[in-house]
Design a protein around this motif. Structure first.
Motif, PDB file in Angstrom:
ATOM      1  N   ALA A   1       0.836  -1.209   0.000  1.00 56.24           N
ATOM      2  CA  ALA A   1       0.000   0.000   0.000  1.00 56.24           C
ATOM      3  C   ALA A   1       0.868   1.254   0.000  1.00 56.24           C
TER       4      ALA A   1
ATOM      5  N   LEU B   1       2.286   1.612  -3.442  1.00 58.28           N
ATOM      6  CA  LEU B   1       1.243   2.065  -4.360  1.00 58.28           C
ATOM      7  C   LEU B   1       0.975   3.558  -4.195  1.00 58.28           C
ATOM      8  N   GLU B   2       0.945   4.027  -2.948  1.00 53.71           N
ATOM      9  CA  GLU B   2       0.742   5.457  -2.703  1.00 53.71           C
ATOM     10  C   GLU B   2       1.847   6.271  -3.368  1.00 53.71           C
TER      11      GLU B   2
ATOM     12  N   CYS C   1       1.302   6.290  -7.104  1.00 57.26           N
ATOM     13  CA  CYS C   1       0.195   7.167  -7.479  1.00 57.26           C
ATOM     14  C   CYS C   1       0.627   8.626  -7.461  1.00 57.26           C
TER      15      CYS C   1
ATOM     16  N   PHE D   1      -7.584   2.552  -0.859  1.00 55.48           N
ATOM     17  CA  PHE D   1      -7.233   1.544  -1.851  1.00 55.48           C
ATOM     18  C   PHE D   1      -8.231   0.405  -1.768  1.00 55.48           C
TER      19      PHE D   1
ATOM     20  N   LEU E   1      -8.092  -3.275  -2.631  1.00 52.66           N
ATOM     21  CA  LEU E   1      -7.028  -4.235  -2.910  1.00 52.66           C
ATOM     22  C   LEU E   1      -7.587  -5.642  -3.060  1.00 52.66           C
TER      23      LEU E   1
ATOM     24  N   LYS F   1      -2.745  -6.555  -4.525  1.00 52.43           N
ATOM     25  CA  LYS F   1      -2.821  -5.937  -5.853  1.00 52.43           C
ATOM     26  C   LYS F   1      -3.877  -4.835  -5.828  1.00 52.43           C
ATOM     27  N   LEU F   2      -3.578  -3.735  -6.481  1.00 51.53           N
ATOM     28  CA  LEU F   2      -4.487  -2.600  -6.524  1.00 51.53           C
ATOM     29  C   LEU F   2      -5.607  -2.844  -7.533  1.00 51.53           C
TER      30      LEU F   2
ATOM     31  N   TYR G   1      -8.236   3.103  -6.681  1.00 51.11           N
ATOM     32  CA  TYR G   1      -7.804   4.063  -5.673  1.00 51.11           C
ATOM     33  C   TYR G   1      -8.768   5.237  -5.682  1.00 51.11           C
TER      34      TYR G   1
END
Length: 193
Positions: free
Chosen positions: A15, A18-19, A22, A64, A66, A75-76, A79
């Protein structure tokens, strides 16, 4: 039920990564007109978005969605940043559910949940109120029970974090001649969620 290792390595670490991805994507998109157009951002908004990004206007939270099966990192799927849907349920109702299940004996004693949304929202509002004192206006369509309930919850978190708050129906926001947003008393809206 998740193990601490699954939470930390399978969910928390991905996470965070991912942030960061993004935010890097936003940085790239706001500086590339072709990407802004591809994302279908209205051209009239490009300058405002770019200026907001360059000023590092604050963000409150993101959610998120997920997919995680315990094998490899999460896995995303999607968002959602600074959108109210499901926030109240995740921050409050899940905690009440845990307490009810523990009291009913449906969960083993000592069971816990990985959920600090409420505490983190209050802490984030405290950071923001320390930077910018004054009233925080919050808006939604007042007749939408889900949106209004969530925004009322956010107002409570904001008050706990040091803000004065004021709800205004989105249909009641006015526009001054100079382009500033106004509340029902024709006062300027300096901060708005």
């Amino acid at each position: 039920a998740f193990s601490l290792a699954e939470i930390e390595a399978g969910i928390e670490e991905p996470a965070q990564a991912l942030e960061e991805l993004c935010l890097a994507a936003v940085d790239r998109i706001v500086h590339d007109e072709a990407l802004l157009a591809r994302m279908r951002v209205p051209e009239a908004m490009w300058g405002y978005i770019r200026a907001s990004w360059q000023r590092r206007e604050p963000s409150l939270y993101g959610r998120f969605d997920l997919s995680y099966d315990g094998n490899g990192p999460a896995k995303l799927l999607e968002y959602n940043a600074d959108t109210p849907t499901a926030l109240y349920e995740a921050a409050a109702f899940q905690w009440y559910w845990l307490e009810d299940m523990l009291a009913a004996g449906a969960l083993p004693a000592g069971a816990d949940q990985f959920n600090s949304i409420h505490e983190k929202l209050v802490a984030r509002f405290a950071e923001l109120s320390a930077q910018r004192r004054g009233t925080l206006h919050l808006t939604a369509a007042a007749d939408s029970a889900e949106d209004r309930g969530t925004v009322d919850y956010l107002a409570e978190c904001a008050r706990q974090g040091g803000f004065e708050t004021c709800f205004i129906d989105i249909r009641d926001i006015g526009l001054a001649i100079d382009g500033r947003f106004l509340d029902l008393a024709n006062g300027p809206i300096e901060r708005l969620f």
